[in-house]
Write a protein that holds these residues in place. Structure first.
Motif, PDB file in Angstrom:
ATOM      1  N   SER A 230       0.831  -1.203   0.000  1.00 37.18           N
ATOM      2  CA  SER A 230       0.000   0.000   0.000  1.00 37.18           C
ATOM      3  C   SER A 230       0.867   1.254   0.000  1.00 37.18           C
ATOM      4  O   SER A 230       0.611   2.210  -0.740  1.00 37.18           O
ATOM      5  CB  SER A 230      -0.910  -0.013   1.230  1.00 37.18           C
ATOM      6  OG  SER A 230      -1.662   1.182   1.316  1.00 37.18           O
ATOM      7  N   CYS A 231       1.897   1.243   0.828  1.00 43.37           N
ATOM      8  CA  CYS A 231       2.802   2.386   0.914  1.00 43.37           C
ATOM      9  C   CYS A 231       3.554   2.597  -0.403  1.00 43.37           C
ATOM     10  O   CYS A 231       3.665   3.725  -0.894  1.00 43.37           O
ATOM     11  CB  CYS A 231       3.789   2.170   2.062  1.00 43.37           C
ATOM     12  SG  CYS A 231       4.890   3.555   2.372  1.00 43.37           S
ATOM     13  N   MET A 232       4.050   1.518  -0.987  1.00 47.10           N
ATOM     14  CA  MET A 232       4.799   1.633  -2.241  1.00 47.10           C
ATOM     15  C   MET A 232       3.922   2.129  -3.378  1.00 47.10           C
ATOM     16  O   MET A 232       4.342   2.958  -4.197  1.00 47.10           O
ATOM     17  CB  MET A 232       5.424   0.285  -2.598  1.00 47.10           C
ATOM     18  CG  MET A 232       6.487  -0.170  -1.629  1.00 47.10           C
ATOM     19  SD  MET A 232       7.283  -1.715  -2.131  1.00 47.10           S
ATOM     20  CE  MET A 232       8.352  -1.115  -3.423  1.00 47.10           C
ATOM     21  N   ALA A 233       2.690   1.637  -3.432  1.00 44.72           N
ATOM     22  CA  ALA A 233       1.765   2.123  -4.466  1.00 44.72           C
ATOM     23  C   ALA A 233       1.476   3.601  -4.246  1.00 44.72           C
ATOM     24  O   ALA A 233       1.352   4.373  -5.211  1.00 44.72           O
ATOM     25  CB  ALA A 233       0.476   1.309  -4.438  1.00 44.72           C
ATOM     26  N   GLY A 234       1.368   4.003  -2.969  1.00 43.51           N
ATOM     27  CA  GLY A 234       1.153   5.417  -2.665  1.00 43.51           C
ATOM     28  C   GLY A 234       2.315   6.275  -3.123  1.00 43.51           C
ATOM     29  O   GLY A 234       2.126   7.358  -3.689  1.00 43.51           O
ATOM     30  N   ILE A 235       3.542   5.810  -2.878  1.00 45.65           N
ATOM     31  CA  ILE A 235       4.728   6.545  -3.344  1.00 45.65           C
ATOM     32  C   ILE A 235       4.696   6.691  -4.859  1.00 45.65           C
ATOM     33  O   ILE A 235       4.996   7.756  -5.408  1.00 45.65           O
ATOM     34  CB  ILE A 235       6.013   5.819  -2.898  1.00 45.65           C
ATOM     35  CG1 ILE A 235       6.152   5.881  -1.368  1.00 45.65           C
ATOM     36  CG2 ILE A 235       7.244   6.421  -3.562  1.00 45.65           C
ATOM     37  CD1 ILE A 235       7.246   4.988  -0.810  1.00 45.65           C
ATOM     38  N   ALA A 236       4.309   5.608  -5.546  1.00 42.11           N
ATOM     39  CA  ALA A 236       4.270   5.635  -7.007  1.00 42.11           C
ATOM     40  C   ALA A 236       3.249   6.642  -7.520  1.00 42.11           C
ATOM     41  O   ALA A 236       3.563   7.521  -8.336  1.00 42.11           O
ATOM     42  CB  ALA A 236       3.956   4.242  -7.548  1.00 42.11           C
ATOM     43  N   PHE A 237       2.018   6.558  -7.034  1.00 48.37           N
ATOM     44  CA  PHE A 237       1.006   7.444  -7.626  1.00 48.37           C
ATOM     45  C   PHE A 237       1.120   8.873  -7.127  1.00 48.37           C
ATOM     46  O   PHE A 237       0.605   9.802  -7.761  1.00 48.37           O
ATOM     47  CB  PHE A 237      -0.406   6.876  -7.467  1.00 48.37           C
ATOM     48  CG  PHE A 237      -1.121   7.138  -6.168  1.00 48.37           C
ATOM     49  CD1 PHE A 237      -1.649   8.384  -5.874  1.00 48.37           C
ATOM     50  CD2 PHE A 237      -1.333   6.109  -5.252  1.00 48.37           C
ATOM     51  CE1 PHE A 237      -2.353   8.613  -4.695  1.00 48.37           C
ATOM     52  CE2 PHE A 237      -2.024   6.324  -4.073  1.00 48.37           C
ATOM     53  CZ  PHE A 237      -2.531   7.589  -3.791  1.00 48.37           C
ATOM     54  N   ASN A 238       1.819   9.074  -6.005  1.00 48.56           N
ATOM     55  CA  ASN A 238       2.047  10.451  -5.577  1.00 48.56           C
ATOM     56  C   ASN A 238       2.965  11.177  -6.555  1.00 48.56           C
ATOM     57  O   ASN A 238       2.899  12.400  -6.690  1.00 48.56           O
ATOM     58  CB  ASN A 238       2.660  10.483  -4.181  1.00 48.56           C
ATOM     59  CG  ASN A 238       2.593  11.857  -3.560  1.00 48.56           C
ATOM     60  OD1 ASN A 238       1.528  12.451  -3.457  1.00 48.56           O
ATOM     61  ND2 ASN A 238       3.736  12.393  -3.159  1.00 48.56           N
TER      62      ASN A 238
END
Length: 378
Positions: A230-238
């Motif tokens: 979840s955190c990594m996907a958040g970093i990506a889409f941010n």
């Protein structure tokens, strides 16, 4: 020229909540929701904070899809207690609300540089590492995405012990939200090699661990891996923003009162098919999106001898995952009536085109094409 920045310090893994023991004699505003407050889950937070003689000002009135009125109420408490830091504990709604409360307080109430610490209790939104916040105008049934780097949390604490008791249905919804974030970031017009690496890993983790986390919530390894995904996907889409999937989901979820991750999941196969834009079998001029979807299929070990096969394999794998999680795969299965969809689809389509997320979608849709997607998922 491209830019990748990462301004949130991340503490993760077993006992990462012990980071809270490092603060002493602070005035802290703690933002959460009534369920977490009454369940006793906050005790693991407050017990640690009290060891440092910190004063705690609790605001636990956050509800799903936080309305503007709640943000104003939180700002009022922040004005009165003048905290030195804000800690948000909860799912995406609590963290989004905390971002908005702090952001508008700093803009209008003479606050400066109050650090925000985000402690997620679900594995889905990635809000702990993003500059996004979504608030709701309840009267209009409209969600407003806010985007500003000033809303980025200073720190994120990813302790898997906080997600062990998340219900199976919520685990499914939030897990599919992670997958949607990663896939949309991967094909975004703003994607780059670094965001791609984050998105690819998040996709692999979802397919490896979501089903187990759903089936056996006490599996600490699966929970930790989904928390990190979840955190990594958040970093990506941010870094890249999202796409049409979220553009439709923001308005569609609000109108039909469907949980955010669930409506994203329902839309995902149809949006992938739309973005891939596969034409006749003799056409080998594959879109960028189709090629990248096929690359994800290869990463997952799925058949992908060409982009067409890869796209179909990826959609099939997503559908299989949805079925294993017992998720609804249509609006009808969520109780939406055909008449209601017919009455609202024009309004939803217009709003989706105006959503900020749609601007970075790899294929720019028309209102008619959005309506066709809505009809397809009915």
């Amino acid at each position: 020229m491209e830019k990748f920045s990462m301004n949130t310090n991340i503490f993760m893994g077993k006992n990462s909540l012990d980071r809270l023991l490092e603060w002493k004699n602070k005035s802290i505003m703690l933002i959460s929701d009534p369920y977490i407050s009454k369940s006793g889950m906050l005790n693991v937070i407050t017990d640690r904070l009290k060891q440092g003689d910190n004063s705690i000002h609790l605001f636990d009135q956050i509800v799903p899809d936080p309305p503007i009125e709640t943000i104003v109420e939180g700002m009022s408490l922040m004005r009165n207690c003048r905290p030195e830091m804000v800690i948000a504990v909860g799912g995406g709604s609590a963290i989004d609300a905390a971002k908005a409360i702090k952001y508008f307080a700093e803009k209008g109430l003479d606050f400066t540089d109050v650090p925000l610490i985000a402690i997620p209790t679900t594995s889905g939104t990635g809000s702990e590492v993003t500059s996004f916040s979504v608030i709701t105008d309840a009267g209009k049934n409209v969600k407003y995405p806010l985007v500003d780097d000033e809303m980025l949390p200073s720190e994120a604490i990813l302790d898997p012990s906080l997600v062990l008791t998340v219900p199976a249905a919520v685990t499914a919804d939030t897990g599919m939200d992670v997958l949607t974030h990663a896939i949309e970031a991967y094909v975004s017009l703003n994607a780059n090699d670094i965001s791609d690496a984050m998105a690819e890993k998040a996709v692999r983790l979802v397919f490896s661990y979501l089903e187990e986390a759903h089936k056996n919530g006490q599996n600490l390894v699966a929970r930790e891996k989904m928390h990190i995904a979840s955190c990594m996907a958040g970093i990506a889409f941010n870094q890249t923003s999202l796409g049409l999937n979220h553009g439709i989901a923001h308005i569609c979820g609000a109108k039909f009162h469907i949980p955010h991750g669930r409506i994203n999941s329902i839309l995902l196969p149809a949006v992938i098919e739309y973005n891939a834009d596969l034409k006749g079998y003799n056409d080998r001029d594959y879109s960028m999106a189709a090629q990248k979807y096929a690359e994800l299929a290869k990463i997952l070990g799925l058949p992908a001898s060409n982009p067409r096969t890869g796209v179909r394999s990826l959609i099939s794998a997503i559908t299989k995952l949805q079925n294993s999680l017992g998720m609804p795969v249509s609006l009808q299965a969520c109780g939406v009536e055909a008449k209601t969809l017919s009455e609202l689809k024009a309004e939803i389509s217009k709003a989706a085109l105006n959503d900020a997320c749609t601007k970075t979608n790899p294929r720019q849709p028309t209102e008619e094409e959005v309506q066709q997607i809505l009809e397809k998922i009915y």
